[in-house]
Design a protein around this motif. Structure first.
Motif, PDB file in Angstrom:
ATOM      1  N   LEU A  57       0.840  -1.195   0.000  1.00  0.00           N
ATOM      2  CA  LEU A  57       0.000   0.000   0.000  1.00  0.00           C
ATOM      3  C   LEU A  57       0.880   1.253   0.000  1.00  0.00           C
ATOM      4  CD1 LEU A  57      -2.964   0.993   0.186  1.00  0.00           C
ATOM      5  CD2 LEU A  57      -2.632   1.131   2.661  1.00  0.00           C
ATOM      6  N   ALA A  58       0.557   2.187  -0.872  1.00  0.00           N
ATOM      7  CA  ALA A  58       1.285   3.462  -0.952  1.00  0.00           C
ATOM      8  C   ALA A  58       0.287   4.608  -0.921  1.00  0.00           C
ATOM      9  CB  ALA A  58       2.130   3.518  -2.216  1.00  0.00           C
ATOM     10  N   GLU A  59       0.793   5.810  -0.864  1.00  0.00           N
ATOM     11  CA  GLU A  59      -0.072   6.980  -0.835  1.00  0.00           C
ATOM     12  C   GLU A  59       0.517   8.057  -1.737  1.00  0.00           C
ATOM     13  OE1 GLU A  59      -2.128  10.073   2.380  1.00  0.00           O
ATOM     14  OE2 GLU A  59      -1.068   8.267   3.055  1.00  0.00           O
ATOM     15  N   LYS A  60      -0.352   8.693  -2.537  1.00  0.00           N
ATOM     16  CA  LYS A  60       0.079   9.747  -3.440  1.00  0.00           C
ATOM     17  C   LYS A  60      -1.005  10.814  -3.499  1.00  0.00           C
ATOM     18  CE  LYS A  60       1.923  10.622  -8.059  1.00  0.00           C
ATOM     19  NZ  LYS A  60       2.281  10.027  -9.356  1.00  0.00           N
ATOM     20  N   ASP A  61      -0.616  12.038  -3.234  1.00  0.00           N
ATOM     21  CA  ASP A  61      -1.536  13.169  -3.239  1.00  0.00           C
ATOM     22  C   ASP A  61      -2.722  12.928  -2.294  1.00  0.00           C
ATOM     23  OD1 ASP A  61       0.069  14.390  -5.129  1.00  0.00           O
ATOM     24  OD2 ASP A  61      -1.063  13.550  -6.823  1.00  0.00           O
ATOM     25  N   GLY A  62      -2.437  12.294  -1.135  1.00  0.00           N
ATOM     26  CA  GLY A  62      -3.470  12.047  -0.135  1.00  0.00           C
ATOM     27  C   GLY A  62      -4.392  10.895  -0.449  1.00  0.00           C
ATOM     28  N   GLN A  63      -4.096  10.131  -1.501  1.00  0.00           N
ATOM     29  CA  GLN A  63      -4.951   9.017  -1.896  1.00  0.00           C
ATOM     30  C   GLN A  63      -4.184   7.702  -1.786  1.00  0.00           C
ATOM     31  OE1 GLN A  63      -6.252   8.944  -6.003  1.00  0.00           O
ATOM     32  NE2 GLN A  63      -8.225   8.067  -5.440  1.00  0.00           N
ATOM     33  N   LYS A  64      -4.875   6.649  -1.278  1.00  0.00           N
ATOM     34  CA  LYS A  64      -4.264   5.331  -1.170  1.00  0.00           C
ATOM     35  C   LYS A  64      -4.186   4.696  -2.561  1.00  0.00           C
ATOM     36  CE  LYS A  64      -4.264   5.589   3.356  1.00  0.00           C
ATOM     37  NZ  LYS A  64      -3.010   5.795   4.113  1.00  0.00           N
ATOM     38  N   ILE A  65      -2.988   4.188  -2.890  1.00  0.00           N
ATOM     39  CA  ILE A  65      -2.794   3.570  -4.198  1.00  0.00           C
ATOM     40  C   ILE A  65      -1.990   2.289  -4.042  1.00  0.00           C
ATOM     41  CG2 ILE A  65      -2.828   5.800  -5.390  1.00  0.00           C
ATOM     42  CD1 ILE A  65       0.259   5.445  -5.697  1.00  0.00           C
ATOM     43  N   VAL A  66      -2.025   1.473  -5.090  1.00  0.00           N
ATOM     44  CA  VAL A  66      -1.123   0.329  -5.227  1.00  0.00           C
ATOM     45  C   VAL A  66      -0.513   0.406  -6.624  1.00  0.00           C
ATOM     46  CG1 VAL A  66      -2.388  -1.144  -3.618  1.00  0.00           C
ATOM     47  CG2 VAL A  66      -2.982  -1.184  -6.057  1.00  0.00           C
ATOM     48  N   TRP A  67       0.593  -0.289  -6.802  1.00  0.00           N
ATOM     49  CA  TRP A  67       1.231  -0.353  -8.119  1.00  0.00           C
ATOM     50  C   TRP A  67       0.974  -1.725  -8.707  1.00  0.00           C
ATOM     51  CZ3 TRP A  67       3.230   3.903 -10.375  1.00  0.00           C
ATOM     52  CH2 TRP A  67       3.530   4.984  -9.546  1.00  0.00           C
ATOM     53  N   THR A  68       0.267  -1.746  -9.846  1.00  0.00           N
ATOM     54  CA  THR A  68      -0.025  -2.997 -10.535  1.00  0.00           C
ATOM     55  C   THR A  68       0.954  -3.191 -11.678  1.00  0.00           C
ATOM     56  OG1 THR A  68      -1.632  -1.916 -11.994  1.00  0.00           O
ATOM     57  CG2 THR A  68      -2.466  -2.871  -9.930  1.00  0.00           C
ATOM     58  N   VAL A  69       1.204  -4.455 -11.997  1.00  0.00           N
ATOM     59  CA  VAL A  69       2.175  -4.803 -13.029  1.00  0.00           C
ATOM     60  C   VAL A  69       1.447  -5.287 -14.273  1.00  0.00           C
ATOM     61  CG1 VAL A  69       4.154  -6.253 -13.626  1.00  0.00           C
ATOM     62  CG2 VAL A  69       3.880  -5.392 -11.283  1.00  0.00           C
ATOM     63  N   ASP A  70       1.792  -4.687 -15.424  1.00  0.00           N
ATOM     64  CA  ASP A  70       1.289  -5.148 -16.720  1.00  0.00           C
ATOM     65  C   ASP A  70       2.221  -6.250 -17.197  1.00  0.00           C
ATOM     66  OD1 ASP A  70       0.349  -5.585 -19.220  1.00  0.00           O
ATOM     67  OD2 ASP A  70       0.655  -3.538 -19.954  1.00  0.00           O
ATOM     68  N   ARG A  71       1.738  -7.495 -17.233  1.00  0.00           N
ATOM     69  CA  ARG A  71       2.595  -8.620 -17.599  1.00  0.00           C
ATOM     70  C   ARG A  71       3.102  -8.512 -19.033  1.00  0.00           C
ATOM     71  NH1 ARG A  71       2.758 -13.099 -14.332  1.00  0.00           N
ATOM     72  NH2 ARG A  71       1.252 -13.226 -12.620  1.00  0.00           N
ATOM     73  N   ASN A  72       2.272  -7.982 -19.917  1.00  0.00           N
ATOM     74  CA  ASN A  72       2.682  -7.904 -21.324  1.00  0.00           C
ATOM     75  C   ASN A  72       3.828  -6.915 -21.519  1.00  0.00           C
ATOM     76  OD1 ASN A  72       0.698  -9.770 -22.035  1.00  0.00           O
ATOM     77  ND2 ASN A  72      -0.853  -8.158 -22.292  1.00  0.00           N
ATOM     78  N   GLY A  73       3.652  -5.693 -21.024  1.00  0.00           N
ATOM     79  CA  GLY A  73       4.684  -4.681 -21.207  1.00  0.00           C
ATOM     80  C   GLY A  73       5.715  -4.655 -20.101  1.00  0.00           C
ATOM     81  N   GLU A  74       5.475  -5.428 -19.041  1.00  0.00           N
ATOM     82  CA  GLU A  74       6.362  -5.460 -17.879  1.00  0.00           C
ATOM     83  C   GLU A  74       6.627  -4.041 -17.359  1.00  0.00           C
ATOM     84  OE1 GLU A  74       9.845  -7.708 -18.809  1.00  0.00           O
ATOM     85  OE2 GLU A  74       8.822  -9.612 -18.443  1.00  0.00           O
ATOM     86  N   THR A  75       5.511  -3.312 -17.215  1.00  0.00           N
ATOM     87  CA  THR A  75       5.591  -1.964 -16.661  1.00  0.00           C
ATOM     88  C   THR A  75       4.613  -1.858 -15.499  1.00  0.00           C
ATOM     89  OG1 THR A  75       3.946  -1.203 -18.276  1.00  0.00           O
ATOM     90  CG2 THR A  75       6.277  -0.893 -18.833  1.00  0.00           C
ATOM     91  N   VAL A  76       4.829  -0.868 -14.633  1.00  0.00           N
ATOM     92  CA  VAL A  76       3.963  -0.682 -13.473  1.00  0.00           C
ATOM     93  C   VAL A  76       3.100   0.549 -13.675  1.00  0.00           C
ATOM     94  CG1 VAL A  76       5.547  -1.830 -11.890  1.00  0.00           C
ATOM     95  CG2 VAL A  76       5.742   0.630 -12.257  1.00  0.00           C
ATOM     96  N   HIS A  77       1.883   0.491 -13.067  1.00  0.00           N
ATOM     97  CA  HIS A  77       0.939   1.600 -13.172  1.00  0.00           C
ATOM     98  C   HIS A  77       0.255   1.773 -11.825  1.00  0.00           C
ATOM     99  CE1 HIS A  77       1.439   1.300 -17.554  1.00  0.00           C
ATOM    100  NE2 HIS A  77       1.332  -0.019 -17.376  1.00  0.00           N
TER     101      HIS A  77
END
Length: 382
Positions: A301-321
């Motif tokens: 769990l992370a926080e950005k601009d006061g909002q709780k977020i998670v980083w998901t992984v795109d298996r195809n592009g191997e990038t995080v969002h």
């Protein structure tokens, strides 16, 4: 002499300042080439698994008889005999204990004497009544004398009947000095012993009646709605792992216990000789899952601009969002997420502070699968 050596000689001849500028230029070119190559960061992830369609509740309780009789004397007195012990099987009509019958025997004798006197009185007034009838028939006595004799006779008869009832009651009380079993069963509790004075109705023994057995469990209020009379459950026993019986919820308490805040639930069991009173049993009930909550590690769990977020992984592009999530609660093992994740999502489990949008990553090791239902976690923690 090579071309590079010729250039160096010329720069040297031009002066030290020109040589330093050239060196800085070459260093800048090397750093620019290093930055061209993208950084690929290894990350540890968890995968959200499929949600369970049902969950299982498990509560422990003790086996007891469906019917337990608290037996006591119907009259007061001093206990003179106790004829059974705890664990002993008794049959209907067996004498379990006795109290001193002396006073009740005296009451019987007194009632017998009163009845005898009442019967003699009836005989006396009966003669007077018959004499009054004869005199009235011959017109030697007024009608009022006959009526008075008849009234006296009726009163004597009523007194005699009352004396008979008193004698019957006294004899019953003598019989009540013996405490008898009314049904077959096993003695489970002895509350009074020889020499103790007990009052009428005071529990002296408890007998568990032979027949149907049940399990008594305590269910917290968050799960009591899942237990309704007639619900099918499974009963397992600590004494024998292979013994499993089909049970049925028979009764649910109408209010919670004031101290434990739990509800008493009674589960009926089929008749089985292997099940003994006092055994510990586990009652398992399958119920539908409540709101599906995704459980993730706290480090995900992370926080950005006061909002709780998670980083998901795109298996195809191997990038995080980054993805915003709604946190339901924090648990001992992580975080329960109510909205924002679904089964199959791959979430960065550690190092979220180094993540940026579209950062290329490499999955480090095997992907751990995290349950999509937090109900399983709650059950494990119970």
């Amino acid at each position: 002499m090579s071309l590079s050596n010729s250039i160096i000689n010329r720069l040297t001849a031009a002066g030290p300042a020109v040589l330093v500028v050239a060196a800085l230029g070459l260093a800048g070119c090397s750093q620019e080439k290093a930055e061209v190559k993208d950084i690929i960061r290894p990350v540890k992830v968890v995968e959200i698994g499929q949600a369970q369609a049902s969950r299982e509740l498990d509560y422990s309780g003790s086996v007891r008889a469906r019917t337990e009789m608290n037996l006591g004397f119907r009259v007061a007195g001093k206990v003179t005999e106790r004829l059974v012990d705890i664990g002993q099987h008794v049959t209907s009509g067996d004498v379990l204990a006795r109290i001193d019958p002396s006073d009740y025997d005296l009451s019987v004798k007194s009632a017998e004497a009163s009845l005898d006197a009442a019967e003699r009185q009836v005989e006396t007034v009966d003669l007077a009544k018959k004499r009054a009838e004869q005199l009235y028939a011959k017109n030697f006595a007024p009608r009022s004398q006959l009526e008075q004799a008849t009234l006296t006779y009726n009163q004597a008869v009523a007194t005699r009947d009352a004396a008979r009832s008193t004698l019957a009651q006294a004899r019953n009380q003598v019989g009540y000095t013996d405490l008898k079993a009314s049904q077959d069963g096993i003695v489970t509790t002895v509350s009074a012993d020889v020499g103790q004075v007990v009052g009428a109705g005071t529990p002296v023994m408890t007998v568990a009646v032979d027949g149907e057995k049940e399990v008594l469990i305590a269910v917290p209020e968050m799960d009591i709605a899942e237990f309704k009379p007639g619900k099918d459950v499974k009963a397992g026993f600590w004494s024998d792992d292979a013994l499993t019986l089909d049970g049925k919820v028979r009764e649910v308490a109408g209010s919670a216990d004031a101290q434990s805040r739990t509800f008493a639930v009674r589960v009926s069991l089929p008749n089985d000789p292997r099940v003994l009173l006092g055994m510990t049993a586990n009652i398992k009930a399958s119920v539908g899952s409540k709101q599906q909550l995704v459980s993730i590690p706290l480090s995900a769990l992370a926080e950005k601009d006061g909002q709780k977020i998670v980083w998901t992984v795109d298996r195809n592009g191997e990038t995080v969002h980054q993805r915003p999530v709604k946190v339901a609660e924090f648990t001992a093992d992580g975080v329960s997420v109510a909205d924002g994740l679904k089964p199959g999502d791959v979430v960065v489990a550690a190092g979220t502070q180094f993540m940026t949008e579209n950062l290329q990553v490499k999955l480090a090791g095997e992907t751990t699968q995290q349950s999509a239902s937090a109900d399983d976690e709650a059950k494990r923690l119970r």
